[in-house]
Design a protein around this motif. Structure first.
Motif, PDB file in Angstrom:
ATOM      1  N   SER A 267      12.992 -12.996  -1.486  1.00 55.89           N
ATOM      2  CA  SER A 267      13.592 -13.103  -2.888  1.00 55.89           C
ATOM      3  C   SER A 267      12.210 -13.112  -3.812  1.00 55.89           C
ATOM      4  O   SER A 267      11.997 -12.724  -4.823  1.00 55.89           O
ATOM      5  CB  SER A 267      14.192 -14.402  -3.117  1.00 55.89           C
ATOM      6  OG  SER A 267      13.285 -15.636  -2.975  1.00 55.89           O
TER       7      SER A 267
ATOM      8  N   CYS B  83      17.054 -11.037   2.357  1.00 55.75           N
ATOM      9  CA  CYS B  83      18.298 -10.280   2.689  1.00 55.75           C
ATOM     10  C   CYS B  83      17.742  -8.998   3.509  1.00 55.75           C
ATOM     11  O   CYS B  83      16.614  -8.824   3.495  1.00 55.75           O
ATOM     12  CB  CYS B  83      18.733  -9.712   1.401  1.00 55.75           C
ATOM     13  SG  CYS B  83      17.706  -8.650   0.573  1.00 55.75           S
ATOM     14  N   LYS B  84      18.809  -8.556   4.270  1.00 53.70           N
ATOM     15  CA  LYS B  84      18.117  -7.476   5.327  1.00 53.70           C
ATOM     16  C   LYS B  84      17.964  -6.181   4.425  1.00 53.70           C
ATOM     17  O   LYS B  84      18.664  -5.770   3.354  1.00 53.70           O
ATOM     18  CB  LYS B  84      19.645  -7.100   5.898  1.00 53.70           C
ATOM     19  CG  LYS B  84      19.744  -8.095   7.180  1.00 53.70           C
ATOM     20  CD  LYS B  84      20.896  -7.503   8.182  1.00 53.70           C
ATOM     21  CE  LYS B  84      21.015  -8.568   9.113  1.00 53.70           C
ATOM     22  NZ  LYS B  84      21.939  -8.419  10.253  1.00 53.70           N
TER      23      LYS B  84
ATOM     24  N   LYS C 287      22.947  -5.902  -0.042  1.00 51.93           N
ATOM     25  CA  LYS C 287      21.952  -7.098  -0.234  1.00 51.93           C
ATOM     26  C   LYS C 287      23.082  -8.261  -0.069  1.00 51.93           C
ATOM     27  O   LYS C 287      23.942  -8.362  -0.730  1.00 51.93           O
ATOM     28  CB  LYS C 287      21.097  -7.365  -1.309  1.00 51.93           C
ATOM     29  CG  LYS C 287      20.315  -6.312  -1.518  1.00 51.93           C
ATOM     30  CD  LYS C 287      19.119  -6.530  -2.651  1.00 51.93           C
ATOM     31  CE  LYS C 287      18.012  -5.743  -2.702  1.00 51.93           C
ATOM     32  NZ  LYS C 287      17.091  -5.862  -3.635  1.00 51.93           N
ATOM     33  N   LYS C 288      23.012  -9.136   1.072  1.00 45.70           N
ATOM     34  CA  LYS C 288      23.772 -10.314   1.265  1.00 45.70           C
ATOM     35  C   LYS C 288      22.853 -11.301   1.521  1.00 45.70           C
ATOM     36  O   LYS C 288      21.952 -11.389   2.814  1.00 45.70           O
ATOM     37  CB  LYS C 288      24.676 -10.051   2.604  1.00 45.70           C
ATOM     38  CG  LYS C 288      25.624  -9.224   2.110  1.00 45.70           C
ATOM     39  CD  LYS C 288      26.913  -9.011   3.455  1.00 45.70           C
ATOM     40  CE  LYS C 288      27.991  -8.147   3.051  1.00 45.70           C
ATOM     41  NZ  LYS C 288      29.035  -8.090   4.223  1.00 45.70           N
ATOM     42  N   ASN C 289      22.649 -12.230   0.758  1.00 43.95           N
ATOM     43  CA  ASN C 289      21.437 -13.296   0.676  1.00 43.95           C
ATOM     44  C   ASN C 289      21.779 -14.340   1.820  1.00 43.95           C
ATOM     45  O   ASN C 289      23.089 -14.678   2.255  1.00 43.95           O
ATOM     46  CB  ASN C 289      21.361 -14.004  -0.539  1.00 43.95           C
ATOM     47  CG  ASN C 289      20.655 -12.940  -1.815  1.00 43.95           C
ATOM     48  OD1 ASN C 289      20.029 -12.069  -1.131  1.00 43.95           O
ATOM     49  ND2 ASN C 289      20.904 -13.303  -2.793  1.00 43.95           N
ATOM     50  N   CYS C 290      20.770 -14.752   2.477  1.00 39.61           N
ATOM     51  CA  CYS C 290      20.866 -15.725   3.527  1.00 39.61           C
ATOM     52  C   CYS C 290      19.498 -16.357   3.496  1.00 39.61           C
ATOM     53  O   CYS C 290      18.509 -16.000   2.772  1.00 39.61           O
ATOM     54  CB  CYS C 290      21.430 -15.150   4.792  1.00 39.61           C
ATOM     55  SG  CYS C 290      20.110 -13.747   5.374  1.00 39.61           S
TER      56      CYS C 290
ATOM     57  N   TRP D 243      13.349  -7.813   6.889  1.00 37.72           N
ATOM     58  CA  TRP D 243      13.684  -8.690   5.635  1.00 37.72           C
ATOM     59  C   TRP D 243      13.039  -8.239   4.538  1.00 37.72           C
ATOM     60  O   TRP D 243      12.068  -7.972   4.658  1.00 37.72           O
ATOM     61  CB  TRP D 243      13.472 -10.383   6.140  1.00 37.72           C
ATOM     62  CG  TRP D 243      14.167 -10.727   7.521  1.00 37.72           C
ATOM     63  CD1 TRP D 243      13.408 -10.744   8.679  1.00 37.72           C
ATOM     64  CD2 TRP D 243      15.494 -10.879   7.728  1.00 37.72           C
ATOM     65  NE1 TRP D 243      14.310 -11.178   9.556  1.00 37.72           N
ATOM     66  CE2 TRP D 243      15.379 -11.082   9.267  1.00 37.72           C
ATOM     67  CE3 TRP D 243      16.740 -10.968   7.122  1.00 37.72           C
ATOM     68  CZ2 TRP D 243      16.710 -11.676   9.693  1.00 37.72           C
ATOM     69  CZ3 TRP D 243      17.790 -11.510   7.677  1.00 37.72           C
ATOM     70  CH2 TRP D 243      17.912 -11.659   9.058  1.00 37.72           C
TER      71      TRP D 243
ATOM     72  N   LYS E 172      23.797 -18.905   6.423  1.00 37.79           N
ATOM     73  CA  LYS E 172      24.468 -18.147   5.533  1.00 37.79           C
ATOM     74  C   LYS E 172      25.452 -18.985   4.761  1.00 37.79           C
ATOM     75  O   LYS E 172      25.950 -19.891   5.393  1.00 37.79           O
ATOM     76  CB  LYS E 172      24.893 -17.012   6.152  1.00 37.79           C
ATOM     77  CG  LYS E 172      25.959 -15.904   4.988  1.00 37.79           C
ATOM     78  CD  LYS E 172      26.211 -14.699   6.101  1.00 37.79           C
ATOM     79  CE  LYS E 172      26.977 -13.857   5.105  1.00 37.79           C
ATOM     80  NZ  LYS E 172      27.396 -12.764   5.857  1.00 37.79           N
TER      81      LYS E 172
END
Length: 898
Positions: free
Chosen positions: A103, A27-28, A33-36, A100, A56
């Protein structure tokens, strides 16, 4: 993570012919937090392209999509933030820095290791790995989760391929052959293992059977190596043998190169010598022509021209670098300079002598030409000198000082020669002009002393330079008409001569016109021929001029300080302009007396008769127009243009004198006015001007003068009419405007059409006014009676009731009518005729016109009276004592009797 990896491979990368080798869940940093997923991929087709893809999960469904792609070759730096501590953050530097947060640290390390290996294998690009542990950058990859995430070593990455369709079909066929392949996978695997062992054994036996052939192959290779060694030994011996030959060939090649350089130098030297011999060698014949050539004979002049041209070519040859250091070249240049100076000196002396001798020959015939009133022709001089024009051009280009000296000598000498010729020529012209007036004066030689006094008065009028009319013709016309008593005696004396003064004026002016035209006709070809000669002889229109030969700084317009900054085209135009200016300067000095003499001649003609300015204006305008068509910038055009200004000024003075004389005119108080002096003068001026300007190219000045004169005539006619005591105002206006109208109608002057109509209108108005005022009330009591009748009707009395008014009854009407019998009416009309005859002048012949107008006016009044009697006294039978027929008979008999 493995399931996600397979799903991404199947849904996103397989359709694009890509293989997924590394993946990390991120995530950025620093944001919500928006996971990609960041995926490291390679293409299945070569050349292999390595990419980093951001994937995404879609917001609208449970599937993934590509959001952004970077080429691995664009990656410049990988920053793991901390190499010693576990930190999930890392930066990738592409066109900008992307921050970045993974996780887990293991996923981050696995992804960075995959990136490093892909860079090492496919790109070999120097990518900075900052804050990365050295263990991650080793060739081998640790087992466990990292192995599974990174996808194994690079060989496994390359060997891994998906099953093709055919392979899938073969596996399915094999599994169908074994019924328990699906239900009992272990049994199926054991069967496959046994079959594989059988195949391996067969392969080993095949390899052992081919060992003998391998031994034979090895033996053949050993023999081939021995042959190669033998060949290499022979090649070494051959190379030693050829080494000596190579040295000899190098020596031969060096010798050939030196020989070739020597030949080349010899050829160049021969070219240089031939160049100097061809372009810097002057023949003995040319040298002899330059030193002692005959400059008087045509052959000698031609030989000198050829020799001078050859000398110029030799002196102007473009020498190559180094030629100036040769002694022979220096000596030859000194010889050329000496020949140039010698010939220039000889040519200058000879041409100076030619100028002097030719000038003396011309002056010997001067008296003969002046007697015939013609200028000597200089064409023989020009023809002889033009033979030297090429030599003058050579002198101009080589010896500027001597060229300028010759130019000054020619100008100075020719100016004196032309000054004598022109002065004598103009003296003859002035004598002939003055002779015209003397011949006219000779007609008066037999007159009495009173006539001599008149002649002196006429001479004083001629000498007034246009302050009066300058025309004896207009003066004598008006004296013959008896306009005033002061000139009546002069009129009677002039009539005693054999020829009238008007005829003398016409003859004098015609002769003056011919003399003036002859003067201009003689000057024009003389100036044109001289200017053409100067241009050709001194070559003033072919080459740029550096400095003018005549030192006249006050008239020159040169600016040497800025010539170097003028563009080439502009400089060329400026040089041509300066050439023309130089020709004009030379012409101005040679013919410096022409403009003065012309102005003097013009002043004399204007003094003799100011009307001569009309002739001079037409002739001068024609010659200026002709000269401008030939060359607007020529000396002749400029000079005649300046003189034309003087002629126009004299013409304007003539017009102003005419107008001033109109304003100063005085009339006699004892005699009738008649046709005014300036009205007849305008008629003479218009007739003369129309005759002179009939063939003129331009008549704008005349039209302007016409308008000024006619307006002055109109204004002063009214002024004189108002001042007249003997003659009624209407008669003065009527007669003079009738004369003006007749003159303009006869001459048909287009610019005075409006004035012609105005003159007719004024004449008609004043004729009617004079008739009414002169006729007055011939039946005065009858007029008063009917005026009272009209007044009663105007006050509201009915017309048929007027007869009942005491003062206007029928008895009163009859009493008034009886007072005007036909005899009394005729007597009154006869007295009126005598009165009109006394007012009108004989020259204009308007008596019958006025008498007829009075007849019409009388008849109109008669009819008006009869109409009033019929309306206001109906049925009374009252009539006039005379009829219209009687009236017509009265008017006719009175006119015939007189």
């Amino acid at each position: 993570m493995t399931a996600i990896k397979h799903a991404l491979q199947r849904d996103i990368f397989t359709p694009n012919d890509e293989r997924l080798l590394g993946i990390v869940n991120v995530c950025k940093a620093g944001k919500k937090k928006k996971n990609c997923f960041l995926c490291a991929t390679v293409t299945t087709e070569r050349p292999v392209q390595v990419k980093v893809v951001k994937v995404k999960k879609s917001d609208k469904g449970d599937f993934y999509k590509r959001q952004q792609t970077w080429e691995l070759r664009d990656l410049t730096e990988v920053d793991a933030k901390d190499a010693s501590k576990e930190n999930p953050e890392f930066d990738l530097h592409f066109e900008k820095v992307y921050r970045w947060v993974a996780s887990s640290t293991a996923e981050k390390n696995s992804f960075i290791s995959c990136i490093w290996k892909l860079n090492q294998r496919y790109l070999r690009k120097k990518v900075e790995f900052v804050n990365v542990s050295s263990q991650l950058l080793e060739e081998s990859v640790p087992s466990g989760e990292s192995q599974s995430v990174a996808g194994g070593d690079e060989d496994a990455l390359d060997d891994y391929q998906e099953l093709s369709t055919r392979e899938e079909q073969d596996i399915e066929g094999m599994m169908e052959m074994c019924e328990y392949a699906v239900s009992n996978a272990e049994a199926f695997a054991e069967q496959l293992s046994r079959e594989l062992q059988v195949l391996d054994g067969a392969n080993i036996q095949s390899i052992m059977a081919s060992e003998k052939q391998v031994n034979i192959l090895m033996q053949l290779l050993d023999e081939a190596l021995g042959e190669v060694d033998t060949i290499e030994g022979k090649l070494s011996s051959y190379e030693e043998m050829l080494q000596s030959v190579k040295e000899q060939m190098d020596q031969i090649s060096q010798s050939n190169r030196l020989i070739q350089i020597s030949n080349t130098n010899n050829v160049k030297l021969l070219d240089e010598i031939q160049f100097l011999v061809n372009y810097m060698d002057l023949s003995k014949g040319h040298i002899r022509a330059l030193q002692e050539g005959d400059l008087t004979s045509p052959k000698g002049i031609e030989a000198c021209i050829n020799a001078s041209e050859a000398l110029s070519q030799c002196m102007n040859v473009a020498l190559r670098p180094g030629h100036g250091k040769l002694m022979a070249v220096t000596q030859q240049q000194l010889l050329f300079a000496e020949l140039r100076d010698t010939f220039a000196r000889r040519l200058t002396n000879h041409l100076n002598n030619v100028f002097v001798h030719q000038g003396h020959d011309q002056s010997s015939t001067l008296s003969q030409h002046t007697a015939e009133m013609s200028l000597p022709k200089h064409s023989p001089l020009h023809r002889d000198l033009l033979r030297y024009s090429k030599l003058m051009e050579w002198l101009k280009n080589t010896h500027r000082e001597k060229y300028e000296g010759l130019s000054r000598t020619y100008v100075d000498y020719m100016s004196r020669l032309y000054e004598r010729e022109i002065k004598d020529f103009f003296e003859v012209a002035k004598i002939k002009m003055a002779g015209t007036t003397k011949e006219a004066k000779g007609k008066f030689a037999t007159l009495p002393r009173k006539e001599s006094a008149l002649k002196q008065e006429t001479e004083s009028l001629h000498g007034s330079s246009g302050k009066l009319t300058g025309s004896t013709s207009s003066l004598n016309k008006l004296t013959v008409q008896g306009a005033n008593s002061r000139r009546s005696q002069s009129s009677s004396l002039l009539d005693m001569g054999n020829m009238s003064a008007s005829d003398l004026d016409v003859a004098d002016r015609t002769k003056f016109d011919k003399i003036f035209e002859q003067v201009l006709s003689e000057l024009e070809p003389l100036c044109l021929a001289e200017q053409d000669f100067i241009s050709k002889f001194f070559k003033l229109q072919q080459h740029p001029t550096v400095t003018p030969p005549l030192a006249q700084p006050e008239t020159e317009d040169t600016d040497g300080g800025t010539q170097s900054r003028i563009p080439p085209q502009a400089e060329h135009r400026q040089s041509l302009s300066s050439e023309k200016d130089l020709v004009r300067l030379m012409m101005n000095k040679i013919f410096q007396s022409i403009e003065t003499e012309l102005n003097s001649l013009i002043a004399l003609g204007d003094k003799i008769d100011s009307f001569n300015s009309l002739y001079m204006l037409v002739k001068m305008s024609h010659h200026v127009w002709t000269a401008e068509n030939v060359d607007p910038a020529s000396y002749l055009s400029t000079t005649l243009g300046n003189v034309l200004v003087t002629v126009k000024r004299n013409f304007d003075k003539c017009i102003s004198g005419q107008i001033r004389q109109m304003e100063e005119v005085k009339i006699s108080k004892k005699s009738k006015v008649g046709i005014l002096l300036f009205v007849a003068g305008f008629e003479e001026f218009a007739e003369l001007a129309e005759t002179i300007f009939r063939v003129a190219e331009r008549r704008g000045d005349l039209d302007k003068a016409y308008v000024k004169l006619i307006r002055a005539v109109f204004m002063n006619v009214e002024k004189v009419a108002n001042e007249s005591q003997k003659t009624p105002r209407d008669v003065v206006m009527m007669e003079n405007f009738h004369h003006i109208f007749s003159t303009l109608s006869r001459l048909k002057i287009s610019c005075l059409e409006a004035e012609r109509r105005e003159a007719k209108h004024k004449y008609t108005d004043h004729l009617q006014s004079y008739v009414i005022n002169s006729l007055g009330q011939p039946l005065e009591k009858l007029n008063h009676f009917f005026e009272g009748v009209e007044a009663r009707v105007a006050q509201g009395v009915r017309e048929e009731e007027v007869s009942y008014q005491l003062a206007f009854n029928k008895q009163e009407l009859r009493k008034v009518i009886k007072e005007y019998p036909g005899k009394e009416v005729k007597k009154g009309l006869d007295n009126l005729y005598k009165k009109v005859d006394k007012h009108l002048c004989e020259e204009e012949s308007l008596l019958q016109v006025v008498w007829h107008s009075m007849q019409d006016e009388f008849i109109r009044q008669y009819k008006h009276f009869e109409d009033l009697i019929g309306r206001c006294y109906p049925g009374s039978g009252i009539t006039m004592e005379f009829t219209i027929g009687d009236m017509l008979e009265y008017f006719s008999s009175i006119a015939q009797s007189h």
